[in-house]
Design an enzyme around this catalytic site. Structure first.
Site, PDB file in Angstrom:
ATOM      1  N   LYS A 286      -9.097  -1.836  10.204  1.00  0.00           N
ATOM      2  CA  LYS A 286      -9.411  -0.554   9.573  1.00  0.00           C
ATOM      3  C   LYS A 286     -10.851  -0.158   9.874  1.00  0.00           C
ATOM      4  O   LYS A 286     -11.732  -1.003   9.989  1.00  0.00           O
ATOM      5  CB  LYS A 286      -9.206  -0.641   8.047  1.00  0.00           C
ATOM      6  CG  LYS A 286      -7.794  -1.037   7.635  1.00  0.00           C
ATOM      7  CD  LYS A 286      -6.807   0.051   7.991  1.00  0.00           C
ATOM      8  CE  LYS A 286      -5.407  -0.291   7.505  1.00  0.00           C
ATOM      9  NZ  LYS A 286      -4.825  -1.450   8.191  1.00  0.00           N
TER      10      LYS A 286
ATOM     11  N   ASP B 260      -4.794  -8.844  14.636  1.00  0.00           N
ATOM     12  CA  ASP B 260      -5.941  -8.482  13.806  1.00  0.00           C
ATOM     13  C   ASP B 260      -6.087  -9.404  12.594  1.00  0.00           C
ATOM     14  O   ASP B 260      -7.063  -9.308  11.852  1.00  0.00           O
ATOM     15  CB  ASP B 260      -5.842  -7.024  13.350  1.00  0.00           C
ATOM     16  CG  ASP B 260      -4.578  -6.739  12.536  1.00  0.00           C
ATOM     17  OD1 ASP B 260      -3.639  -7.556  12.574  1.00  0.00           O
ATOM     18  OD2 ASP B 260      -4.526  -5.676  11.879  1.00  0.00           O
TER      19      ASP B 260
ATOM     20  N   LYS C 197      -1.305   3.337  18.095  1.00  0.00           N
ATOM     21  CA  LYS C 197      -0.362   2.657  17.212  1.00  0.00           C
ATOM     22  C   LYS C 197       1.069   3.100  17.468  1.00  0.00           C
ATOM     23  O   LYS C 197       1.344   4.278  17.674  1.00  0.00           O
ATOM     24  CB  LYS C 197      -0.713   2.906  15.742  1.00  0.00           C
ATOM     25  CG  LYS C 197      -1.800   2.000  15.219  1.00  0.00           C
ATOM     26  CD  LYS C 197      -1.920   2.120  13.718  1.00  0.00           C
ATOM     27  CE  LYS C 197      -2.920   1.101  13.171  1.00  0.00           C
ATOM     28  NZ  LYS C 197      -3.003   1.154  11.697  1.00  0.00           N
TER      29      LYS C 197
ATOM     30  N   HIS D 199       7.258   0.266   7.286  1.00  0.00           N
ATOM     31  CA  HIS D 199       7.536   1.190   8.374  1.00  0.00           C
ATOM     32  C   HIS D 199       7.749   0.431   9.677  1.00  0.00           C
ATOM     33  O   HIS D 199       7.705  -0.817   9.703  1.00  0.00           O
ATOM     34  CB  HIS D 199       6.429   2.233   8.504  1.00  0.00           C
ATOM     35  CG  HIS D 199       5.039   1.650   8.624  1.00  0.00           C
ATOM     36  ND1 HIS D 199       4.591   0.989   9.746  1.00  0.00           N
ATOM     37  CD2 HIS D 199       4.014   1.621   7.734  1.00  0.00           C
ATOM     38  CE1 HIS D 199       3.346   0.585   9.564  1.00  0.00           C
ATOM     39  NE2 HIS D 199       2.971   0.949   8.343  1.00  0.00           N
TER      40      HIS D 199
ATOM     41  N   ARG E 208     -10.194   1.279   2.248  1.00  0.00           N
ATOM     42  CA  ARG E 208      -8.922   1.783   1.741  1.00  0.00           C
ATOM     43  C   ARG E 208      -9.145   2.480   0.399  1.00  0.00           C
ATOM     44  O   ARG E 208     -10.075   2.159  -0.338  1.00  0.00           O
ATOM     45  CB  ARG E 208      -7.930   0.635   1.520  1.00  0.00           C
ATOM     46  CG  ARG E 208      -7.391  -0.014   2.781  1.00  0.00           C
ATOM     47  CD  ARG E 208      -6.451  -1.130   2.372  1.00  0.00           C
ATOM     48  NE  ARG E 208      -5.919  -1.861   3.504  1.00  0.00           N
ATOM     49  CZ  ARG E 208      -4.778  -1.567   4.125  1.00  0.00           C
ATOM     50  NH1 ARG E 208      -4.080  -0.523   3.722  1.00  0.00           N
ATOM     51  NH2 ARG E 208      -4.346  -2.298   5.133  1.00  0.00           N
TER      52      ARG E 208
ATOM     53  N   HIS F 276       5.726  -2.524  10.787  1.00  0.00           N
ATOM     54  CA  HIS F 276       5.946  -3.832  10.151  1.00  0.00           C
ATOM     55  C   HIS F 276       7.105  -4.601  10.773  1.00  0.00           C
ATOM     56  O   HIS F 276       7.283  -5.790  10.497  1.00  0.00           O
ATOM     57  CB  HIS F 276       6.250  -3.654   8.651  1.00  0.00           C
ATOM     58  CG  HIS F 276       5.102  -3.147   7.845  1.00  0.00           C
ATOM     59  ND1 HIS F 276       5.087  -1.882   7.299  1.00  0.00           N
ATOM     60  CD2 HIS F 276       3.919  -3.719   7.494  1.00  0.00           C
ATOM     61  CE1 HIS F 276       3.961  -1.709   6.618  1.00  0.00           C
ATOM     62  NE2 HIS F 276       3.235  -2.798   6.734  1.00  0.00           N
TER      63      HIS F 276
ATOM     64  N   THR G 229       0.820  -1.210   0.000  1.00  0.00           N
ATOM     65  CA  THR G 229       0.000   0.000   0.000  1.00  0.00           C
ATOM     66  C   THR G 229       0.857   1.265   0.000  1.00  0.00           C
ATOM     67  O   THR G 229       0.336   2.369  -0.167  1.00  0.00           O
ATOM     68  CB  THR G 229      -0.937   0.015   1.217  1.00  0.00           C
ATOM     69  OG1 THR G 229      -0.159  -0.204   2.408  1.00  0.00           O
ATOM     70  CG2 THR G 229      -1.966  -1.094   1.114  1.00  0.00           C
TER      71      THR G 229
ATOM     72  N   LYS H  14       4.187   6.002  14.990  1.00  0.00           N
ATOM     73  CA  LYS H  14       3.709   7.277  14.457  1.00  0.00           C
ATOM     74  C   LYS H  14       4.325   8.422  15.245  1.00  0.00           C
ATOM     75  O   LYS H  14       4.434   8.374  16.467  1.00  0.00           O
ATOM     76  CB  LYS H  14       2.190   7.361  14.558  1.00  0.00           C
ATOM     77  CG  LYS H  14       1.451   6.317  13.726  1.00  0.00           C
ATOM     78  CD  LYS H  14       1.461   6.678  12.254  1.00  0.00           C
ATOM     79  CE  LYS H  14       0.585   5.711  11.462  1.00  0.00           C
ATOM     80  NZ  LYS H  14       0.559   6.045  10.035  1.00  0.00           N
ATOM     81  N   THR H  15       4.727   9.474  14.554  1.00  0.00           N
ATOM     82  CA  THR H  15       5.236  10.676  15.189  1.00  0.00           C
ATOM     83  C   THR H  15       4.430  11.863  14.674  1.00  0.00           C
ATOM     84  O   THR H  15       3.562  11.704  13.809  1.00  0.00           O
ATOM     85  CB  THR H  15       6.724  10.892  14.866  1.00  0.00           C
ATOM     86  OG1 THR H  15       6.873  11.170  13.456  1.00  0.00           O
ATOM     87  CG2 THR H  15       7.551   9.656  15.207  1.00  0.00           C
TER      88      THR H  15
ATOM     89  N   GLN I 194      -6.902 -14.230   0.907  1.00  0.00           N
ATOM     90  CA  GLN I 194      -5.779 -14.590   1.772  1.00  0.00           C
ATOM     91  C   GLN I 194      -5.790 -16.087   2.076  1.00  0.00           C
ATOM     92  O   GLN I 194      -4.730 -16.712   2.158  1.00  0.00           O
ATOM     93  CB  GLN I 194      -5.822 -13.791   3.072  1.00  0.00           C
ATOM     94  CG  GLN I 194      -4.572 -13.979   3.929  1.00  0.00           C
ATOM     95  CD  GLN I 194      -4.423 -12.909   4.993  1.00  0.00           C
ATOM     96  OE1 GLN I 194      -4.750 -11.748   4.763  1.00  0.00           O
ATOM     97  NE2 GLN I 194      -3.936 -13.299   6.164  1.00  0.00           N
TER      98      GLN I 194
END
Length: 413
Positions: free
Chosen positions: A81, A187, A224, A44, A85, A47, A39, A227-228, A166
């Protein structure tokens, strides 16, 4: 030690479909896989837990396999989610697949990379409905948490079908790649069990298909991790520099560090306990954070990236920025507030105001008088000082420090 016990002491393990099958797969050195949908053009920090998990399995004799979802990436996984998306076009997905494939190979050289577009794009709609859809009961799917949690806000048939895709992926890997274990975040439990159930129907009772999920990597407040204020912390050094990456982990709170050492490093239980004991003696030294940041930066950015991160950290901490290499200075474009100028031949006060380092010339005079303005590590006090090319690092860079910690990077267009 087996892989299950390894994951348990680290606090990673959430759910198992069948522990006996996992241990049998370890004995037979079977394949284990995790999926990464393309995606974006880089993975990041979020992962990392799954990437490291594949590496852990490899250390216990498994063949690590990464599916880069060129097929499923066109759909989007509804798991975790709250909304649909945004669908990507073919060109973007293919570019992302290429970038993430190279990234994964750099992190786990012996990983087998598979693109599920290789089989999903060959499926006609009719064949998919006949060969896959007929094995999934609607009530079975509606009981999946990743689906049921989205029904109230709306779920398209496109994302509803994701769990079938999947499951079919797992079947393809089981039949063609000797892969019997699927892993994922907590999840992913619904998708993973869809796969084991589908393989049971297609192969029969005497199958080795099994799966497990990991605890999601979250902060203590449940939000999460990774994230910054400026966005995600990427594994690609052109999106997040090794220095920024190192500092992200170095700046973690004490209460987070022990968990992160267990989740995101290969340090042993004894080594981690030793780090925690030493840290407890002098928390201000941030010893645990240093070990955490060094271990993860080394894994993601190798020795050269860690060396650059440590050099930049030391230079900015001490103010001795002239020690930095040209590439290290260039990397600061990702880390510091910056300003591009057409010329450096300006009075110091004009440059400080133009670069938004000070709000006015009056404020600039105050900082200069307090010896609080440094150009490439040199204190400037004279409000009439004329900045010129002789002040520059590598003929193009001016690192301005205001006060003790506030840095700005100025360079020519």
């Amino acid at each position: 030690m087996n892989i299950i016990k390894e994951l348990e002491w680290r606090g990673l393990l959430k759910q198992l479909t069948n522990p006996e099958k996992i241990l049998k797969a370890q004995e037979l050195k079977k394949g284990v896989y995790c999926g990464f949908d393309p995606t974006g053009d880089s993975l990041h920090v979020g992962h990392l837990i799954q990437i490291l998990l594949l590496k852990r399995f490899e250390q216990f004799g498994f063949q690590p396999i990464a599916i880069i979802g060129g097929g499923t990436g066109m759909i989007g996984d509804p798991s975790g989610k709250k909304a649909e998306r945004t669908l990507l076009d073919d060109k973007t997905v293919n570019q992302n697949v290429a970038e993430i494939t190279a990234q994964m190979k750099g992190l786990i050289p012996d990983v087998k990379i598979v693109n599920n577009a290789d089989w999903l794009e060959k499926l006609s709609l009719i064949n998919f409905l006949r060969d896959v859809g007929k094995d999934f009961n609607i009530s079975y799917l509606l009981n999946k948490e990743n689906i049921s949690s989205r029904l109230e806000n709306g779920l398209s048939f496109t994302e509803f079908s994701y769990t079938l895709l999947q499951a079919y992926d797992f079947y393809q890997l089981y039949v063609n790649y000797d892969c019997v274990v699927q892993t994922g975040g907590s999840d992913q439990w619904g998708n993973i069990t869809s796969g084991t159930d589908y393989i049971h129907k297609k192969v029969g009772e005497n199958n080795l298909a099994c799966g497990l999920t990991m605890n999601l990597l979250t902060k203590s407040d449940g939000t999460k991790f990774g994230k910054t204020e400026s966005g995600a912390v990427w594994l690609n050094k052109t999106k997040t520099s090794p220095y920024e990456f190192y500092q992200f982990f170095f700046n973690q709170e004490d209460k987070e560090t022990g968990k992160l050492l267990r989740y995101l490093t290969f340090l042993s239980e004894a080594e981690i306990k030793g780090i925690e004991e030493r840290h407890a003696q002098d928390p201000a030294s941030r010893f645990a954070q240093k070990q955490l940041a060094q271990a993860i930066t080394l894994f993601v950015h190798q020795e050269s990236g860690l060396e650059q991160a440590l050099a930049v950290s030391e230079a900015l901490f001490t103010g001795n920025v002239k020690m930095l290499s040209a590439s290290a200075v260039e990397s600061l474009k990702q880390s510091l507030e910056q300003y591009q100028t057409e010329t450096f031949n300006l009075p110091i006060l004009d440059l400080l105001v133009k670069a938004n380092i000070v709000s006015s010339k009056r404020e600039g005079r105050e900082f200069l008088a307090q010896k609080a303005i440094l150009l490439n590590g040199e204190i400037v006090q004279d409000e009439n000082y004329q900045v010129s090319a002789t002040d520059l690092l590598y003929n193009n860079y001016l690192i301005v420090r205001r006060g003790k910690k506030k840095y700005h990077l100025i360079y020519q267009k």
